[in-house]
Enzyme design. Structure first.
Site, mmCIF file in Angstrom:
data_model
loop_
_atom_site.group_PDB
_atom_site.id
_atom_site.type_symbol
_atom_site.label_atom_id
_atom_site.label_comp_id
_atom_site.label_asym_id
_atom_site.label_seq_id
_atom_site.Cartn_x
_atom_site.Cartn_y
_atom_site.Cartn_z
ATOM 1 N N ASP A 182 8.964 1.590 -4.791
ATOM 2 C CA ASP A 182 8.167 2.183 -3.716
ATOM 3 C C ASP A 182 6.687 2.043 -4.082
ATOM 4 O O ASP A 182 6.262 2.502 -5.153
ATOM 5 C CB ASP A 182 8.566 3.662 -3.559
ATOM 6 N N ASN A 190 -3.544 2.084 3.712
ATOM 7 C CA ASN A 190 -3.631 1.956 5.175
ATOM 8 C C ASN A 190 -4.856 2.683 5.716
ATOM 9 O O ASN A 190 -5.589 2.154 6.557
ATOM 10 C CB ASN A 190 -2.389 2.575 5.826
ATOM 11 N N HIS A 195 -4.172 -1.140 8.785
ATOM 12 C CA HIS A 195 -2.767 -1.565 8.740
ATOM 13 C C HIS A 195 -2.597 -3.053 8.501
ATOM 14 O O HIS A 195 -1.598 -3.480 7.936
ATOM 15 C CB HIS A 195 -2.053 -1.151 10.036
ATOM 16 N N ASP A 199 -0.162 -4.382 5.849
ATOM 17 C CA ASP A 199 0.941 -5.327 6.131
ATOM 18 C C ASP A 199 0.878 -6.523 5.184
ATOM 19 O O ASP A 199 1.900 -7.005 4.696
ATOM 20 C CB ASP A 199 0.847 -5.854 7.577
ATOM 21 N N GLU A 225 7.443 1.152 2.896
ATOM 22 C CA GLU A 225 6.816 0.511 1.732
ATOM 23 C C GLU A 225 7.759 0.580 0.540
ATOM 24 O O GLU A 225 7.360 0.659 -0.598
ATOM 25 C CB GLU A 225 5.435 1.086 1.432
HETATM 26 N N1 GTP Z 1 0.756 -1.275 7.011
HETATM 27 C C1 GTP Z 1 1.982 -0.749 7.050
HETATM 28 N N2 GTP Z 1 2.187 0.490 6.627
HETATM 29 C C2 GTP Z 1 3.424 1.006 6.669
HETATM 30 C C3 GTP Z 1 4.506 0.265 7.149
HETATM 31 N N3 GTP Z 1 5.622 1.039 7.040
HETATM 32 C C4 GTP Z 1 5.234 2.213 6.515
HETATM 33 N N4 GTP Z 1 3.906 2.222 6.278
HETATM 34 C C5 GTP Z 1 3.053 3.289 5.778
HETATM 35 O O1 GTP Z 1 3.368 3.603 4.442
HETATM 36 C C6 GTP Z 1 2.828 4.905 4.171
HETATM 37 C C7 GTP Z 1 3.765 5.641 3.256
HETATM 38 O O2 GTP Z 1 3.151 6.853 2.953
HETATM 39 P P1 GTP Z 1 3.835 7.967 2.096
HETATM 40 O O3 GTP Z 1 5.301 8.045 2.416
HETATM 41 O O4 GTP Z 1 3.032 9.202 2.274
HETATM 42 O O5 GTP Z 1 3.778 7.451 0.642
HETATM 43 P P2 GTP Z 1 2.568 6.955 -0.241
HETATM 44 O O6 GTP Z 1 1.245 7.167 0.397
HETATM 45 O O7 GTP Z 1 2.877 5.548 -0.664
HETATM 46 O O8 GTP Z 1 2.675 7.909 -1.490
HETATM 47 P P3 GTP Z 1 3.733 7.851 -2.653
HETATM 48 O O9 GTP Z 1 4.930 7.092 -2.193
HETATM 49 O O10 GTP Z 1 4.078 9.291 -2.906
HETATM 50 O O11 GTP Z 1 3.057 7.216 -3.816
HETATM 51 C C8 GTP Z 1 2.661 5.576 5.524
HETATM 52 O O12 GTP Z 1 1.278 5.725 5.781
HETATM 53 C C9 GTP Z 1 3.254 4.599 6.511
HETATM 54 O O13 GTP Z 1 2.571 4.576 7.747
HETATM 55 C C10 GTP Z 1 4.251 -1.066 7.610
HETATM 56 O O14 GTP Z 1 5.135 -1.793 8.053
HETATM 57 N N5 GTP Z 1 2.974 -1.525 7.543
#
Ligand code: GTP
Length: 308
Positions: A182, A190, A195, A199, A225
């Site tokens: 992860d 982001n 985004h 991406d 992610e």
């Molecule tokens: N650009 C982009 N962002 C995505 C996609 N799918 C998920 N995300 C973003 O990934 C982010 C995941 O955030 P969190 O679950 O808070 O996790 P994190 O910020 O990585 O924090 P930790 O996992 O705790 O380290 C969110 O802001 C989602 O919008 C995608 O296909 N493209």
């Protein structure tokens, strides 16, 4: 009503209908090779089955030692081979309406005659449409299992692979391991860079993970992610090493966003399959290990240790 009257009074329509009936009866009774080949091919959309039928029908007319077919569909190389090749070969690049549908070749110890080569061409002209349909069906099947952003397998593909892996592990007793990766603080990436950059990082991370693996290993996009890596014939310690390799590979990549260089790290959770557990339980254990890696400060690997 007017149209119906004109159809009823037209003499050509009953004649045409009679001709249709006759040609249908003839077609149904036809024993010629091309009719039989088209009928057999139209019963299936499975590319492998179609090629098997083709090999059978061709062999009955033109003896050959081997038939090979190769076609890259989406990101996968589809290969069909039957028999062992001789030194003489004739090869056909299959094209329909400007699109390529692979390469078909026949091999034999003796040279093919001109009549035989003409025979191949007639048979190939008959198979090209059904083969095109089978190739498209493979494309559709693959698209349903592929993540469009990264090009790797999606969650559905991963679930199918996990079910297959659990039953293989049960049957053969070989170890299988699962790594969940992860990306860390991805929301900040982001938020800070947008985004599009997010991406791009996801796509690059998928490439880096794939490059860190053997060809028998597979990577899937498990969630936003989050990536999952399935490792056949791999125990706990070896899986931890792979996870560390992935972590370092992702950690060294960077993406240019304007004047800034954006880097990312990843946390990894590892779990080795336990006999008798279902795939959801296996994923839950890898997720638990990932949770511990996050809790430990991120950018590290944790293993859901099993007691031998
Ligand atoms: N650009 C982009 N962002 C995505 C996609 N799918 C998920 N995300 C973003 O990934 C982010 C995941 O955030 P969190 O679950 O808070 O996790 P994190 O910020 O990585 O924090 P930790 O996992 O705790 O380290 C969110 O802001 C989602 O919008 C995608 O296909 N493209």
């Amino acid at each position: 009503m007017k149209n119906l009257t004109s159809i009823q009074s037209s003499t050509s329509h009953p004649v045409r209908l009679a001709a249709l009936k006759q040609s249908f009866q003839e077609w149904g009774a036809a024993q010629d090779t091309l009719t039989r080949l088209s009928k057999r091919l139209s019963t299936t959309l499975c590319l492998e089955t179609q090629l098997g039928i083709l090999a059978e029908e061709v062999a009955a007319i033109i003896p050959f030692d081997a038939m090979n077919y190769r076609h890259r569909i989406a990101r996968r190389e589809f290969v069909f081979a039957t028999g062992v090749g001789g030194p003489h070969r004739c090869e056909y690049r299959l094209t329909l309406e400007g699109r390529q549908y692979g390469t078909l070749s026949f091999h034999r110890r003796q040279k093919f005659s001109e009549e035989e080569l003409a025979g191949f061409e007639m048979l190939i002209a008959t198979v090209i449409c059904p083969l095109r349909n089978a190739c498209r069906f493979v494309e559709i099947e693959q698209a349903a299992l592929t993540d469009s952003l990264t090009g790797i397998g999606n969650k559905r593909a991963m679930e199918e692979a996990l079910i297959g892996a659990s039953s293989l592990a049960e049957r053969h007793g070989a170890p299988w391991s699962l790594i969940l990766c992860d990306l860390d603080y991805f929301k900040q990436i982001n938020d800070n860079h947008g985004h599009v950059v997010g991406d791009h990082i996801l796509a690059r991370a998928a490439e880096q993970i794939e490059r860190s693996l053997r060809t028998s290993d597979n990577v899937y996009r498990f969630g936003g992610e989050e990536f999952a890596v399935l490792l056949p014939h791999t125990g706990e310690q070896a899986a931890r090493d792979v996870a560390e390799r992935i972590r370092l590979a992702v950690g060294t990549m960077h993406v240019d966003a304007g004047d800034e260089r954006v880097c990312v790290s990843t946390s990894c959770g590892v779990a080795t399959y336990l006999n008798g557990e279902d795939h959801e339980h296996w994923v839950a254990r890898a997720d638990e290990a990932l949770y511990r890696a996050k809790a430990h400060g991120r950018n590290c690997t944790r293993v859901f240790a099993t007691i031998a």
